[in-house]
Motif scaffolding. Structure first.
Motif, short mmCIF file in Angstrom:
data_model
loop_
_atom_site.label_atom_id
_atom_site.label_comp_id
_atom_site.label_asym_id
_atom_site.label_seq_id
_atom_site.Cartn_x
_atom_site.Cartn_y
_atom_site.Cartn_z
N VAL A 156 0.70 -1.18 0.08
CA VAL A 156 0.13 0.09 0.05
C VAL A 156 0.81 1.07 0.00
N GLU A 157 0.17 2.28 -0.82
CA GLU A 157 1.07 3.61 -0.49
C GLU A 157 0.28 4.44 -0.04
N ALA A 158 0.41 4.92 1.07
CA ALA A 158 -0.32 6.03 1.69
C ALA A 158 0.07 7.63 1.67
N ARG A 159 -0.89 8.45 1.24
CA ARG A 159 -0.57 9.73 1.26
C ARG A 159 -0.69 10.37 2.66
N VAL A 160 0.25 10.86 3.00
CA VAL A 160 -0.04 11.71 4.46
C VAL A 160 0.21 13.12 4.35
N MET A 161 -0.32 13.70 5.19
CA MET A 161 -0.10 15.36 5.41
C MET A 161 0.63 15.72 6.62
N VAL A 162 1.69 16.36 6.45
CA VAL A 162 2.55 16.79 7.33
C VAL A 162 2.93 18.16 7.50
N ASP A 163 2.43 19.11 8.49
CA ASP A 163 2.51 20.41 8.25
C ASP A 163 2.03 21.02 7.05
N GLY A 164 1.02 20.49 6.46
CA GLY A 164 0.42 21.22 5.48
C GLY A 164 1.20 20.57 4.03
N ARG A 165 2.14 19.74 4.15
CA ARG A 165 3.00 19.24 3.03
C ARG A 165 2.51 17.82 2.99
N GLU A 166 2.41 17.40 1.54
CA GLU A 166 2.01 16.02 1.22
C GLU A 166 3.25 15.07 1.11
N GLN A 167 3.25 13.92 1.81
CA GLN A 167 4.46 12.86 1.77
C GLN A 167 3.84 11.46 1.39
N THR A 168 4.35 10.50 0.76
CA THR A 168 3.97 9.15 0.66
C THR A 168 4.72 8.12 1.65
N ILE A 169 4.07 7.39 1.99
CA ILE A 169 4.57 6.37 2.95
C ILE A 169 4.26 4.93 2.21
N ALA A 170 5.34 4.26 1.80
CA ALA A 170 5.19 2.75 0.98
C ALA A 170 5.20 1.71 2.06
N CYS A 171 4.32 0.79 2.33
CA CYS A 171 4.40 -0.21 3.21
C CYS A 171 3.78 -1.39 2.54
N ALA A 172 4.14 -2.55 3.15
CA ALA A 172 3.84 -3.94 2.93
C ALA A 172 2.35 -3.89 3.39
N TRP A 173 1.95 -3.68 4.49
CA TRP A 173 0.73 -3.82 5.18
C TRP A 173 0.16 -2.39 5.85
N LEU A 174 -1.10 -1.93 5.83
CA LEU A 174 -1.35 -0.97 6.34
C LEU A 174 -2.66 -1.32 7.45
N ILE A 175 -2.67 -0.45 8.74
CA ILE A 175 -3.53 -0.91 9.71
C ILE A 175 -4.18 0.26 10.01
N GLY A 176 -5.70 0.60 9.78
CA GLY A 176 -6.35 1.55 10.40
C GLY A 176 -7.07 1.38 11.57
N THR A 177 -6.59 1.96 12.47
CA THR A 177 -6.83 2.02 13.89
C THR A 177 -7.23 3.57 14.18
N ASP A 178 -8.01 4.25 13.15
CA ASP A 178 -8.16 5.61 13.21
C ASP A 178 -9.61 5.83 13.65
N GLY A 179 -10.29 5.07 14.63
CA GLY A 179 -11.43 5.72 15.02
C GLY A 179 -12.84 5.35 14.24
N ALA A 180 -13.86 5.78 14.90
CA ALA A 180 -15.15 5.36 14.15
C ALA A 180 -15.33 6.24 12.86
N ARG A 181 -14.67 7.50 12.69
CA ARG A 181 -14.80 8.22 11.43
C ARG A 181 -13.63 7.71 10.33
#
Length: 515
Positions: A156-181
């Motif tokens: 999986v490639e994840a697009r993330v925002m850090v201080d208003g700047r977009e970055q990409t994190i590549a990973c073998a597996w991604l786990i979403g533990t980010d709440g009901a929303r």
């Protein structure tokens, strides 16, 4: 023969990937998963969109099964020091003769070292988890928000925002533990069906002067709706919960909360301090359609939303992660990828059952003002008997069968010292208990499996008092293969080493097909 504990070699990051696992969300579920992966040598990052840790008491109860997990992860002393058993419920205005006091009842059974739920505010639970993770050399990355996902050939490639700047994190597996929303759940296109209830509450953490901390104070028939002030263990604060009977958003200043306390309790001597956290909560009953899409999973509130009754949400979330962690690590080391399919098979059914129970307890509380809880809330009897991983191979199965939680017991080590079985499970591998019968062959021992021979003659461990046999309901000698999460994988008759060997080769040892 003494216990043997071969160590597994650490997993390595595949070429071209930033990290093996990306955990999105640093609440209790994400932190538990991070700790489990860290002790297994798995490379990961854990990111959290919030700039600071959660500051509220919301999930303030730990159930006995969760406490056992925290013991296995090496945090039991910290949690026992920071918590206390639930105080008795003190109901006001429900009958004649003064307040009604309802003390918590225990249903302690052999093999259950923690028979009572413990009260601890959620912010402190997560503080302890972060401290444990920091001791392992890992820090949560706060202020990093997941903005989107893309499945690749290898992960999986994840697009993330850090201080208003977009970055990409590549990973073998991604786990979403980010709440009901959950952003992860939505990005994966996983449905979250259910209903939003009509019951709304104002929740706040604050000191309250002139109120005893020895009881959970409730006014079930208060004017304007149910009201409660619950002392938060080992703090100087109470958790206030006030039913809201209109859609209006109440004022949450100290002065407004002071007026609310006086109006609901009728006691002008109670003085509110400055609140440290407030929230408007509406109950939801939701269960995700799936817990996985490709190389991404969801866990915790991202997968299920519970009402607060019964104290199940945080605990179910922690147990989701503890179920997934060892499976993820095993597959990263070459185990059959089908092992990861058992995460949803095992945990989604549990989530559905816990949701139904919580919903029933909410109806009981709102209709009858009854806060009493039964054994079901302790989560000690949840099992995976229907799982494809449960192999009950004995001629005469005992009380504890494949798929069940293995109970604790006191045994004697080869040096004559008393040891708890749970002490022997404080490691990330499988544990094989070879109880009675002929000596086990050396061929069964392998990396990732700790072998403990019990009552097999001189130099072995002893079930001297018979606790292990009694707690597990064992009538015959047998082999018990315990999963890394404390549940029984294989139960076979003594001498049937081939059945344990076959299971381990099928599920855990490197498969011919890659990850």
């Amino acid at each position: 023969m003494s216990a043997r504990a071969p160590s597994a070699s650490p997993a390595h990051i595949p070429a071209g990937e930033d990290v093996l696992v990306l955990i999105v969300g640093a609440g209790s579920a994400g932190l538990t998963l991070a700790i489990d992966l860290a002790r297994r040598g798995v490379s990961f990052r854990i990111i959290e969109r919030g700039k600071e840790p959660f500051a509220g008491s919301r999930g303030k109860g730990l159930q006995p099964r969760t406490i056992e997990i925290f013991e296995q992860l090496g945090m039991i002393e910290a949690f026992l020091d920071a918590s206390a058993p639930y105080p008795p419920i003190v109901n006001y205005g429900v009958g004649e003769g003064g307040p009604q006091v309802i003390a918590a009842k225990t249903d302690a059974r052999p093999g259950e070292p923690y028979p009572l739920s413990l009260m601890i505010p959620q912010w402190r639970t997560e503080e302890i988890l972060r401290a444990r993770l920091a001791d392992m050399g890992v820090q949560v990355e706060f202020g990093v928000e997941c903005a989107g996902l893309a499945e690749t050939e290898s992960g999986v490639e994840a697009r993330v925002m850090v201080d208003g700047r977009e970055q990409t994190i590549a990973c073998a597996w991604l786990i979403g533990t980010d709440g009901a929303r959950s952003t992860v759940r939505k990005a994966l296109g996983i449905g979250y069906p259910g209903e939003t209830g009509t019951f709304r509450m104002l929740i706040a953490d604050l000191p309250v002067a002139n109120l005893s901390a020895d009881g959970w104070h409730r006014w079930p028939k208060a004017p304007g709706g149910q009201f409660a002030l619950c002392p938060l263990a080992k703090t100087d604060s109470f958790q206030l919960s006030a039913e809201l009977t209109t859609e209006d958003t109440p004022d949450q200043t100290r002065e407004a909360i002071q007026a609310l306390i006086a109006a609901r309790t009728g006691d002008p001597s109670l003085v509110a301090g400055e609140p440290t956290w407030t929230s408007i909560y509406r109950v939801n009953f939701r269960l995700a359609d799936a817990y996985r899409r490709g190389h991404a999973f969801i866990a915790g509130d991202a997968a299920h939303a519970h009402p607060p009754t019964g104290g199940q949400g945080l605990n179910t979330s922690v147990q989701d992660s503890f179920n997934l962690g060892w499976k993820l690590a095993a597959v990263l080391r070459g185990a059959d990828p089908a092992l990861l399919g058992t995460y949803e098979a095992e945990r989604r059914d549990i989530g559905a059952g816990v949701l139904a129970m919580s919903k029933g307890l909410l109806a009981q509380m709102t209709d009858k003002a009854d806060m009493r809880r039964g054994r079901d809330t302790l989560q000690l009897d949840l099992n995976y008997r229907a799982s494809p991983l449960a192999a009950e191979e004995r001629s005469h199965p005992g009380k504890i069968q494949a798929g069940d939680r293995v109970p604790d017991a006191t045994i004697i080590d080869p040096e004559g010292q008393t040891v708890r079985l749970f002490d022997l499970l404080r490691h990330p591998d499988f544990t094989l208990l070879a109880i009675g019968g002929a000596a086990i062959s050396g061929a069964l021992a392998r990396p990732g499996m700790r072998v403990i021979e019990i009552d097999r003659g001189p130099g072995t461990w002893e079930d001297q008092a018979g606790e292990l046999r009694a707690n597990c309901g064992l009538e015959d000698d047998c082999l018990l293969l315990i999963r890394p999460d404390g549940y029984l994988a294989v139960a076979a008759d003594a001498g049937a080493e081939d059945k344990v060997d076959r299971w381990f080769r099928r599920w855990i040892e490197p498969a011919t097909v890659g990850v």
